[in-house]
Design a protein around this motif. Sequence first.
Motif, PDB file in Angstrom:
ATOM      1  N   GLN A  13       3.733  -4.176 -10.280  1.00 57.27           N
ATOM      2  CA  GLN A  13       4.796  -3.894  -9.318  1.00 57.27           C
ATOM      3  C   GLN A  13       4.448  -4.550  -7.990  1.00 57.27           C
ATOM      4  O   GLN A  13       3.333  -4.421  -7.488  1.00 57.27           O
ATOM      5  CB  GLN A  13       4.979  -2.378  -9.140  1.00 57.27           C
ATOM      6  CG  GLN A  13       6.207  -1.997  -8.333  1.00 57.27           C
ATOM      7  CD  GLN A  13       6.434  -0.492  -8.320  1.00 57.27           C
ATOM      8  OE1 GLN A  13       5.491   0.281  -8.406  1.00 57.27           O
ATOM      9  NE2 GLN A  13       7.685  -0.076  -8.248  1.00 57.27           N
ATOM     10  N   GLU A  14       5.413  -5.258  -7.429  1.00 56.46           N
ATOM     11  CA  GLU A  14       5.195  -5.936  -6.149  1.00 56.46           C
ATOM     12  C   GLU A  14       6.538  -6.161  -5.473  1.00 56.46           C
ATOM     13  O   GLU A  14       7.505  -6.597  -6.123  1.00 56.46           O
ATOM     14  CB  GLU A  14       4.487  -7.279  -6.364  1.00 56.46           C
ATOM     15  CG  GLU A  14       4.101  -7.973  -5.072  1.00 56.46           C
ATOM     16  CD  GLU A  14       3.322  -9.259  -5.329  1.00 56.46           C
ATOM     17  OE1 GLU A  14       3.172 -10.050  -4.382  1.00 56.46           O
ATOM     18  OE2 GLU A  14       2.877  -9.454  -6.469  1.00 56.46           O
ATOM     19  N   ASN A  15       6.600  -5.843  -4.185  1.00 51.62           N
ATOM     20  CA  ASN A  15       7.816  -6.014  -3.393  1.00 51.62           C
ATOM     21  C   ASN A  15       9.021  -5.318  -4.028  1.00 51.62           C
ATOM     22  O   ASN A  15      10.143  -5.841  -4.032  1.00 51.62           O
ATOM     23  CB  ASN A  15       8.123  -7.512  -3.213  1.00 51.62           C
ATOM     24  CG  ASN A  15       7.032  -8.232  -2.450  1.00 51.62           C
ATOM     25  OD1 ASN A  15       6.370  -7.650  -1.588  1.00 51.62           O
ATOM     26  ND2 ASN A  15       6.829  -9.499  -2.782  1.00 51.62           N
ATOM     27  N   GLY A  16       8.768  -4.148  -4.600  1.00 51.68           N
ATOM     28  CA  GLY A  16       9.859  -3.377  -5.189  1.00 51.68           C
ATOM     29  C   GLY A  16      10.278  -3.831  -6.572  1.00 51.68           C
ATOM     30  O   GLY A  16      11.178  -3.236  -7.167  1.00 51.68           O
ATOM     31  N   GLU A  17       9.678  -4.886  -7.114  1.00 55.04           N
ATOM     32  CA  GLU A  17      10.012  -5.378  -8.448  1.00 55.04           C
ATOM     33  C   GLU A  17       8.913  -5.007  -9.439  1.00 55.04           C
ATOM     34  O   GLU A  17       7.725  -5.030  -9.104  1.00 55.04           O
ATOM     35  CB  GLU A  17      10.207  -6.898  -8.429  1.00 55.04           C
ATOM     36  CG  GLU A  17      11.379  -7.362  -7.595  1.00 55.04           C
ATOM     37  CD  GLU A  17      11.599  -8.858  -7.699  1.00 55.04           C
ATOM     38  OE1 GLU A  17      10.802  -9.513  -8.417  1.00 55.04           O
ATOM     39  OE2 GLU A  17      12.534  -9.370  -7.076  1.00 55.04           O
ATOM     40  N   THR A  18       9.325  -4.675 -10.634  1.00 56.48           N
ATOM     41  CA  THR A  18       8.393  -4.295 -11.692  1.00 56.48           C
ATOM     42  C   THR A  18       8.566  -5.231 -12.874  1.00 56.48           C
ATOM     43  O   THR A  18       9.695  -5.518 -13.275  1.00 56.48           O
ATOM     44  CB  THR A  18       8.643  -2.838 -12.141  1.00 56.48           C
ATOM     45  OG1 THR A  18       8.637  -1.982 -11.000  1.00 56.48           O
ATOM     46  CG2 THR A  18       7.567  -2.376 -13.105  1.00 56.48           C
TER      47      THR A  18
END
Length: 511
Positions: A322-327
């Motif tokens: 998960q990074e910057n709200g994306e999974t």
Amino acid sequence: MSQFTLSLCDPNFLLPHRAGVAGLALALAELERKRSNAPLEWKGKITEVELEWKITNEEVKLEWEGSDQKAVTWLLGQTYQISTQGYLDVPALKLDEQGKYIFTQGVLTTFLQHNKQRNLKSNSLTLTFSIEPEQPEIQLKFKPLSGCYYTKKELKDAFGKKGKKEAFEEHIPLKGHHLPGLVECFVNGPYQERPQGFLALLFLPLACGYYQLPERSALVIPEVQDLKQWVTRHRQMSGYCYRDFCSSSAGESALHFLLRERVQEESQRFSVPYCEVYQLGKQIWNAKQAYLKQAVYRVQATDAVLNLYEMARQVFPAQVRQENGETWLALSKVLPWICDNLIEGKPWYAGFFEFYKRNKLYEREGLVKMAANLNSDEQVLFDVVQGAFRTYLHGQIQQANKQGRNLDYKQVTDKVIYRFQRPSTQQAFATALVYFLSQFRSKAAFNKGSEIIQWIHREQNWRRARDLVLLAIATYCGKEKDSLNGTDPLTDDESTDAADEMFVFTDETDQ
């Protein structure tokens, strides 16, 4: 009355046709279940076409009164349906929501990739799937399906152009939505198929495995040898989950499919002996289509190979990131390299020399676990090199302590790896290895000279030996099972013993 026999033994059938016959048998088995559970309701459905069938171990027999077109479209309508969520639903497969998504996306990127063969709604939906407990859910964009080739009321190319209306044409043109990657000949036109072959290919999607690769897709087609056993086994199988759908390579796709198909003990003779995997992706000569055929591999795997793959899949798992709200699901870089070796019949570590050059950041912990799967001959060289490397590290640590500094483990390890990366010929590699083992003596090398000679002085072995040597150094673990902790990997007593022992290449001590 129309009668058709679709046999696995038909000499005109290829692997996709035989798999299509299995898909048809699976669809008919589901209809048979419905007919048995609700005979009165079924009688009302079947009167229009009066369809009958019989499934044996090697063939499917179909018989109906009236129009060929009505019978085939009715059978397709019972097999393929569009669900309210916009999935391509096949009741015979008994899929949950993740399974329906995977099947729909798999078919859309293989059989129905052309816009003429599918109708998608304009609004996208956001789907969430749970991959691991206590991990963030994966979010996916999905365009619902409103219609496709399999749910059409008429198949214009197959019926009614010549001869009797609504009857099968003698020769039916095939295109990519019948068999992915099929390209029309610009001189002789499309490939022509008999009605039996055409019928089989209509149900091919039911028997296939679908995988999403990085910027590509893979379609796996099995070799089916017993229809009844295959149908029984598939009706008992669990569906795919999204983690299974995401694959690192075409080789892994084939091995994962064969692992699912593997049957143990008394039913072993009914398992799938091999499969073909179609790798689909972009081609420079066609910028419009994203999933053209790039390669086809025929994969046959033994139990030993599948066991190795199963272990590799466990030690190099896909992980939720998960990074910057994306999974998303992060895939291993090591696993596709191992799988490509396995399907080619090579040792799983083959080509580590080239792999290490391309990937300086590799999943070391998983490679340490995989190193436990070496045979006795490989283990000899592996242990000898690790013993010599332990002696080398001991000297480096002592030198660093005298100078009052901490050991830069990466630097000293890279020096040894570079020493074995430089040789490009058998003679140069043998010289480098003998010098290293003679300079840094190992207890594991005692009386192992003849085995080491077999590795470095045979043309067919020395590259494998180079891979093993580099693997041994890259996966070395000290006393604390962590070679990166900077601790002394060798006690003073062990150092003295190792230095006192002679390194012997041949058993000349008894002469």
